[in-house]
Enzyme design. Structure first.
Site, PDB file in Angstrom:
ATOM      1  N   LYS A 159       0.851  -1.182   0.000  1.00  0.00           N
ATOM      2  CA  LYS A 159       0.000   0.000   0.000  1.00  0.00           C
ATOM      3  C   LYS A 159       0.889   1.235   0.000  1.00  0.00           C
ATOM      4  O   LYS A 159       1.705   1.433   0.907  1.00  0.00           O
ATOM      5  CB  LYS A 159      -0.914   0.017   1.225  1.00  0.00           C
ATOM      6  CG  LYS A 159      -1.795   1.272   1.268  1.00  0.00           C
ATOM      7  CD  LYS A 159      -2.457   1.439   2.610  1.00  0.00           C
ATOM      8  CE  LYS A 159      -3.070   2.831   2.720  1.00  0.00           C
ATOM      9  NZ  LYS A 159      -3.551   3.134   4.081  1.00  0.00           N
TER      10      LYS A 159
ATOM     11  N   GLY B  85      -7.897   8.961  10.537  1.00  0.00           N
ATOM     12  CA  GLY B  85      -8.129   9.022  11.976  1.00  0.00           C
ATOM     13  C   GLY B  85      -9.198   9.990  12.424  1.00  0.00           C
ATOM     14  O   GLY B  85      -9.403  10.175  13.620  1.00  0.00           O
TER      15      GLY B  85
ATOM     16  N   ALA C   6      -9.474   5.307   5.060  1.00  0.00           N
ATOM     17  CA  ALA C   6      -9.300   6.436   5.987  1.00  0.00           C
ATOM     18  C   ALA C   6     -10.600   7.195   6.218  1.00  0.00           C
ATOM     19  O   ALA C   6     -11.354   7.480   5.286  1.00  0.00           O
ATOM     20  CB  ALA C   6      -8.228   7.400   5.501  1.00  0.00           C
ATOM     21  N   GLY C   7     -10.849   7.510   7.484  1.00  0.00           N
ATOM     22  CA  GLY C   7     -11.945   8.388   7.852  1.00  0.00           C
ATOM     23  C   GLY C   7     -13.197   7.710   8.353  1.00  0.00           C
ATOM     24  O   GLY C   7     -14.112   8.376   8.833  1.00  0.00           O
TER      25      GLY C   7
ATOM     26  N   ASN D 182      -8.377   1.511  10.632  1.00  0.00           N
ATOM     27  CA  ASN D 182      -7.557   1.176  11.788  1.00  0.00           C
ATOM     28  C   ASN D 182      -8.103   1.851  13.047  1.00  0.00           C
ATOM     29  O   ASN D 182      -8.611   1.202  13.950  1.00  0.00           O
ATOM     30  CB  ASN D 182      -6.109   1.565  11.545  1.00  0.00           C
ATOM     31  CG  ASN D 182      -5.154   1.087  12.637  1.00  0.00           C
ATOM     32  OD1 ASN D 182      -3.950   1.228  12.516  1.00  0.00           O
ATOM     33  ND2 ASN D 182      -5.644   0.510  13.718  1.00  0.00           N
ATOM     34  N   THR D 183      -8.056   3.192  13.079  1.00  0.00           N
ATOM     35  CA  THR D 183      -8.442   3.924  14.273  1.00  0.00           C
ATOM     36  C   THR D 183      -9.883   3.664  14.672  1.00  0.00           C
ATOM     37  O   THR D 183     -10.199   3.633  15.869  1.00  0.00           O
ATOM     38  CB  THR D 183      -8.225   5.438  14.068  1.00  0.00           C
ATOM     39  OG1 THR D 183      -6.893   5.666  13.605  1.00  0.00           O
ATOM     40  CG2 THR D 183      -8.432   6.202  15.363  1.00  0.00           C
TER      41      THR D 183
END
Length: 331
Positions: free
Chosen positions: A174, A235, A261-262, A283-284
């Site tokens: 990635k 995040g 993301a997001g 992830n977050t």
């Protein structure tokens, strides 16, 4: 003999080769990658490459940055393919921000993910017994996806992924090149530059990018194996901010499109999948939850629900009411 290891000067004795150097440091050569004076040392040559006075070494490994068992609401033959590899789970997860590796492993298991992103970082040479991610998340069970998290230039991203390939032998990677520390938005000019270099070196590039259909098409035409537009800043947990552009990217693409993301909660994941995306990476949203294990299960369900809704085809939107029960035959 004086050398520099991971940015720190060290005096060493009795290390004539890289293999001996790693042994003196108490490191397992199978779990790390070594760069000597900006040139990667192949694992097969650890016993041959000499250590000389003034050498500069970078020694890195993977950190938290076969499919798990479990039932799925989606048909078993509803798979997606990236660079010739077929996957059942459309949820990809990161491995950072958890309280420890035990929680990381438990959350990944609960998510049902088959692909996990990993960051490449310097080995702690002062404590070689410190646990490594590979001791908890088996790369034989999961597909490791090395990423370039924290890279702000094309050169750094390319260098990082070269080390990643040497450390684990993975070509599927990635790519992300960030623009600034405040927004972590992708710097697309250098992303394009890095992608071109990596593709020429036979990397199979999945690329984090802005939600711009023009840029996304250019990346695909270059040969990138998956397009990964952001839903919102990394995040942030804001969810899909521009569903129209995400949908446009999906409609024009012949390679997988994954929202990256997001995402903040399961409904965000479902929305991304309802747009027709092939998967969601997060992830977050899991690691930052009060209960990461429960959130991992929720995200798995959200991705599956969104995929089923997309395959089912939603009802048309209407301006006015339309009763679900027939009006004829009323008492």
């Amino acid at each position: 003999m004086n050398v520099t290891i991971n940015g720190e000067g060290r005096t060493i004795d009795g290390a004539a080769t890289v293999e001996q150097l790693l042994g003196n440091l108490g490191l397992d050569g199978r779990k790390v990658a070594v760069e000597r004076n900006l040139e990667i040392v192949p694992k097969s040559q650890y016993g041959e490459v000499a250590v000389t006075d003034g050498d500069k070494f970078e020694i890195v490994h993977f950190i938290g940055g076969g499919a798990p068992e479990g039932t799925s609401a989606v048909s078993a033959d509803d798979t997606f393919e990236v660079a010739g590899q077929v996957f059942k789970s459309r949820l990809l997860v990161g491995t950072g921000k958890y309280k420890d590796f035990e929680e990381t492993a438990a959350a990944i298991e609960a998510s049902g993910a088959e692909i996990v992103t990993v960051a490449v970082r310097r080995v702690n040479v002062t404590d070689p017994n410190q646990p490594m991610l590979v001791d908890y998340v088996d790369p034989k069970k999961y597909t490791y996806l090395p990423n370039t998290a924290g890279c702000f230039t094309a050169d750094d991203a390319v260098r990082t992924l070269r080390l990643a390939r040497e450390a684990g032998g993975w070509d599927l990677v990635k790519l992300e090149v960030l623009g600034d520390e405040k927004t972590l938005y992708p710097k697309m000019i250098e992303t394009l530059e890095a992608a071109e270099i990596l593709l020429k070196e036979d990397f199979k590039v999945m690329v984090y990018c802005s939600d711009d259909p023009i840029i996304a098409k250019r990346l695909e035409d270059m040969g990138c194996h998956a397009i990964m537009p952001l839903a919102a800043p990394i995040g942030s947990g804001l969810g899909v901010q521009n569903p129209v552009t995400i949908r446009l990217i999906k409609e024009q693409s012949s390679v997988p499109v994954l929202v990256d993301a997001g995402v903040g909660t399961a409904s965000d994941a479902a929305i991304a999948m309802e747009l027709g995306c092939d998967g969601v990476l997060m992830n977050t949203a899991i690691a930052g939850a009060t209960d990461p294990i429960k959130m991992a299960r929720a995200m798995k369900a959200g991705v599956e629900a969104g995929r089923l809704a997309y395959l089912a085809g939603r009802m048309p939107r209407k301006m006015y009411a339309d009763p679900s029960s027939p009006l004829s035959g009323l008492i």
